[in-house]
Scaffold this active site. Structure first.
Site, PDB file in Angstrom:
ATOM      1  CG  ASN A 419      -0.136   0.100   2.517  1.00 34.75           C
ATOM      2  OD1 ASN A 419       0.924  -0.508   2.662  1.00 34.75           O
ATOM      3  ND2 ASN A 419      -0.621   0.886   3.450  1.00 34.75           N
ATOM      4  CB  CYS A 421       2.792   3.644   4.669  1.00 32.22           C
ATOM      5  SG  CYS A 421       2.141   5.319   4.492  1.00 32.22           S
ATOM      6  CB  ILE A 422       5.870  -0.478   2.250  1.00 31.01           C
ATOM      7  CG1 ILE A 422       6.363  -1.808   1.675  1.00 31.01           C
ATOM      8  CG2 ILE A 422       6.758   0.051   3.370  1.00 31.01           C
ATOM      9  CD1 ILE A 422       7.683  -1.738   0.933  1.00 31.01           C
ATOM     10  CD  GLU A 423       0.811   0.458   6.479  1.00 33.49           C
ATOM     11  OE1 GLU A 423      -0.259   1.040   6.707  1.00 33.49           O
ATOM     12  OE2 GLU A 423       1.614   0.853   5.607  1.00 33.49           O
ATOM     13  N   PRO A 613       2.908   4.068   9.873  1.00 36.27           N
ATOM     14  CG  PRO A 613       3.633   5.354   8.097  1.00 36.27           C
ATOM     15  CD  PRO A 613       2.811   4.148   8.404  1.00 36.27           C
ATOM     16  CB  THR A 616      -2.514  11.844  12.720  1.00 39.22           C
ATOM     17  OG1 THR A 616      -2.174  12.151  11.368  1.00 39.22           O
ATOM     18  CG2 THR A 616      -3.632  12.750  13.164  1.00 39.22           C
TER      19      THR A 616
END
Length: 778
Positions: A419, A421-423, A613, A616
């Site tokens: 996706n 953010c590669i998670e 990540p 926020t």
């Protein structure tokens, strides 16, 4: 602003508990607005973090003066707007139970938000009317999310609504950005991450532009697999023409992303992925660049994120070339001439001739058949990658084979991309019964379980279970932009539970990153997170049934996530004893065996954990991002809400304990850009503990990642931080991570000069990998 009032206020606040009468303060302003007071206090954060706390409380007070004093009234005022976003069903539930909701909500908890947190809430999450006027408070938003999760089905579960509100408002857990700003609305797209696989035909190529745009408009982040698109100059038999390859298509998606922003709240966010054998790989690697020939000719697409899907075979050839054991020959193909390379993976890493290595077998079959369209070396590709990384921090690196062989859903199909953010790693495909991967995200605040006598692993397990049930309900209550996204989510029911505040845990317990006890605790924390999620998912399966793709999954065979790592040889079989020792018997070998036996009977969710990540969430709660070390002890955080000074409160408290938080130390910290490594008045033990992410050996980050990764169902957004752009240093951690079996090689690689050379506060925009990457940020 040199007045007796302000100076007295400042002196009262410095180092104290901030028991300020905000009503009296507001009346005493005379010539200064609340906004001016907020700005002034914020600027004094360099002296003490309490100034930022006061600024946050003033900002909350300012918001409370202009918003409704009860939850039901806030909803009523929003529902009365001509262009109200609220769902009639949501409004009906609020009206029916307004006495319960109004009496339970606690607006004083808004004053627990950090300055960065309240300003982020105002800017991004709190619902506004058509004129941009904020219509709710943070507590209203938390209650709105809780009602969306447990009040929009056939049964309104008041108990779970109040529990979820409580966990959200006390910042024990957080839900993803799309959930926060779409909950309770007429089109509740609550999912964070979407994965699309682009087919090599004109109809599907344009369908994916449309689909990505619709998803982006609802706040979702998107990852697209381009590995199946034929290369440039490939023959198109239907038209007799030649293909343009991936370049023009990437530029088209780049333009679409810029247009289809996320509900008007922030820019759209796409990541495109390609495998390294693709003939257009060098073009792909140049497209993110801001400088160079393609950029000068405006043939780049710098607004997208880029990712490489790297097989073991490439890493083996690269390592051999680095050590002069081979010439590094790497063949390039066009997928129309060498089909299905992106649809197969190596189940084993062994070099034995009978090893299950379907990708390697097919790759060399095509080489023998001379289907390749180009020849290069592994080093040339990695050098080209590095040139781009120096400029923009990516392409990301995902280890294709590790991701697939350690997937609970490996029986479903090959995972071809990740996706934004590669998670997140969910199989997706087009064609008959197409599936477009979807994942709903949330995170647990690890710092919420710090106790005087240690760490509360039982509390973490319980919270993880609560989040699991929340996310499972979101799957049923959310809006889906396409039938293929609904089909995927209902079939696999994947969720992604992440974390934030790991650095806060270590700082509170006076541990340093890289120490044996810190690595052991990292492992134990993520083991507890996974255990709590799996336990609750098993319970939910008994109540509601397993996810439809459960038969054939690893869990159906009694294999937990760490068992897949043991099977691959990347985790020692003694991990259960280590976790038992670190958790002081909370999780024992018996706990895990009971979990295995129960899992064989049914699991509600195909995936459970994914470490995203959490910029926020960190902003809102004042905790450090996800599992990362402190990036600096003093920096200015850039967000869509503005710039905010952030000071490491743990360092300040430690220095105050030994009477070292002085004006001289403050100035040295400022001059050093947030580093204390050359402030020799500070004891070496403290300096060692507060090394920033860039100051520590990057192998430490890899070792921590290897400790936690076995308990991550999907993957993680693993950043690296370097002073200078040296390829050898980057390759060292990439190869180490690959050898340790990591699923993510790298998310962002950050480069910057040493903090000691900076004479201003660090402007740490890199900490959140840029504001436009927030689709899967929490």
């Amino acid at each position: 602003m040199e007045t007796f009032f302000i100076e007295t206020l400042a002196s009262d606040v410095y180092g104290k508990a901030l028991n300020v009468d905000l009503d009296r303060l507001s009346q005493a302003q005379v010539k200064y607005t609340l906004q001016e007071l907020i700005s002034y206090c914020s600027a004094l954060t360099i002296l003490h973090y309490d100034y930022s706390t006061l600024a946050a409380r003033l900002s909350v007070y300012q918001l409370h003066q202009s918003t409704a004093s009860s939850f039901s009234k806030a909803v009523r005022l929003q529902a009365a707007q001509s262009c109200s976003r609220l769902s009639p069903q949501f409004v009906d539930v609020v009206y029916k139970y307004k006495a319960i909701f109004d009496s339970y909500i606690d607006y004083n908890r808004d004053y627990k938000l950090s300055l960065l947190g309240i300003e982020t809430m105002k800017n991004s999450y709190l619902l506004k009317n058509k004129d941009g006027v904020i219509m709710e408070r943070p507590q209203d938003a938390y209650m709105r999310v809780a009602i969306m999760i447990y009040g929009m089905g056939k049964v309104v579960n008041i108990k779970m609504i109040l529990l979820t509100y409580d966990l959200l408002s006390r910042h024990v857990i957080t839900h993803a950005s799309p959930t926060m700003f779409n909950a309770g609305t007429k089109k509740p797209q609550l999912s964070s991450c979407f994965l699309l696989n682009v087919n090599d035909n004109l109809e599907n190529l344009y369908d994916m532009v449309k689909t990505a745009g619709i998803i982006s408009g609802g706040g979702g982040g998107i990852g697209l697999c381009l590995s199946g698109i034929r290369a440039k100059n490939s023959f198109i038999s239907g038209s007799g023409l030649r293909s343009n390859g991936i370049q023009n298509y990437i530029m088209l998606q780049n333009a679409s992303q810029c247009y289809a922003n996320q509900g008007g709240l922030r820019p759209g966010a796409y990541a495109v992925y390609l495998e390294l054998w693709h003939q257009d790989i060098f073009t792909f690697l140049q497209m993110p660049r801001l400088k160079g020939q393609m950029a000068e000719q405006r043939l780049n697409a710098p607004n997208l994120k880029y990712g490489l899907w790297v097989p073991d075979l490439f890493m083996e050839i690269l390592e051999d070339q680095i050590h002069n054991r081979g010439d590094g020959t790497w063949y390039l193909f066009s997928p129309d001439q060498a089909p299905n390379l992106h649809k197969v993976f190596d189940l084993e890493r062994s070099q034995h001739e009978n090893a299950h290595r379907e990708f390697k077998k097919l790759y060399y079959q095509y080489v023998a058949e001379k289907r390749y369209t180009g020849v290069t070396t592994a080093k040339e590709i990695i050098k080209e990658w590095f040139k781009t990384v120096i400029q923009v921090g990516n392409p990301y690196i995902g280890f294709k084979d590790a991701i697939n062989r350690k997937s609970n859903l490996s029986h479903v199909g090959t995972i071809t991309n990740s996706n934004l953010c590669i998670e997140v790693t969910i199989p997706c495909w087009e064609g008959d019964k197409a599936e477009q991967g979807v994942c709903n995200l949330a995170a647990v605040n690890l710092a919420a379980f710090i106790r005087e006598n240690g760490y509360d692993y039982r509390g973490l397990i319980e919270a993880s279970g609560n989040v699991t049930e929340n996310l499972d309900n979101i799957i049923d209550n959310g809006y889906y932009p396409t039938e293929a996204t609904r089909r995927s989510n209902m079939r696999h029911r994947p969720i992604g539970i992440g974390v934030f505040g790991l650095a806060d845990v270590f700082a509170s317990l006076k541990m340093k990153f890289g120490s044996p006890e810190a690595i052991a605790m990292d492992e134990a924390i993520h083991a507890a997170l996974y255990y709590g999620a799996m336990r609750r998912s098993i319970e939910l399966a008994k109540e509601k049934g397993s996810h439809p793709s459960f038969p054939g999954s690893a869990a159906s065979k009694g294999l937990l996530q760490p068992d897949l790592w043991v099977r691959c040889g990347d985790l020692s079989s003694s991990w259960e004893e280590r976790v038992a020792q670190t958790t002081q018997g909370v999780l024992t070998r018996k706990s895990w065996w009971q979990l295995r036996l129960a899992a064989m009977q049914g699991v509600r969710n195909g995936y459970l954990t994914a470490l995203m990540p959490t910029a926020t969430s960190s902003n809102s709660t004042g905790k450090n991002e996800c599992f990362e070390p402190f990036t600096s002890n003093l920096y200015t955080r850039r967000t869509l809400s503005g710039e905010f000074i952030v000071l490491n409160k743990y360092l300040i408290d430690d220095l105050k304990e030994i009477d070292l938080w002085t004006e001289a130390i403050q100035q040295q910290l400022l001059n050093a850009g947030g580093s204390i490594q050359h402030i020799l008045d500070i004891p070496a033990e403290i300096r060692d503990r507060y090394k920033t992410s860039r100051e520590m050996n990057q192998k430490i980050l890899t070792k921590h990642a290897a400790a936690r990764n076995p308990f991550v169902s999907q993957s993680m957004s693993l950043n690296y931080y370097f002073y200078e752009p040296e390829l050898s240093q980057v390759l060292t951690v990439l190869v180490l991570g690959w050898k340790k079996g990591l699923t993510t090689g790298s998310y962002y690689c950050h480069f910057s000069p040493g903090a000691g050379t900076q004479k201003k506060i660090i402007r740490n925009s890199e900490k959140a990998c840029n504001a436009d990457c927030e689709a899967c940020l929490l």
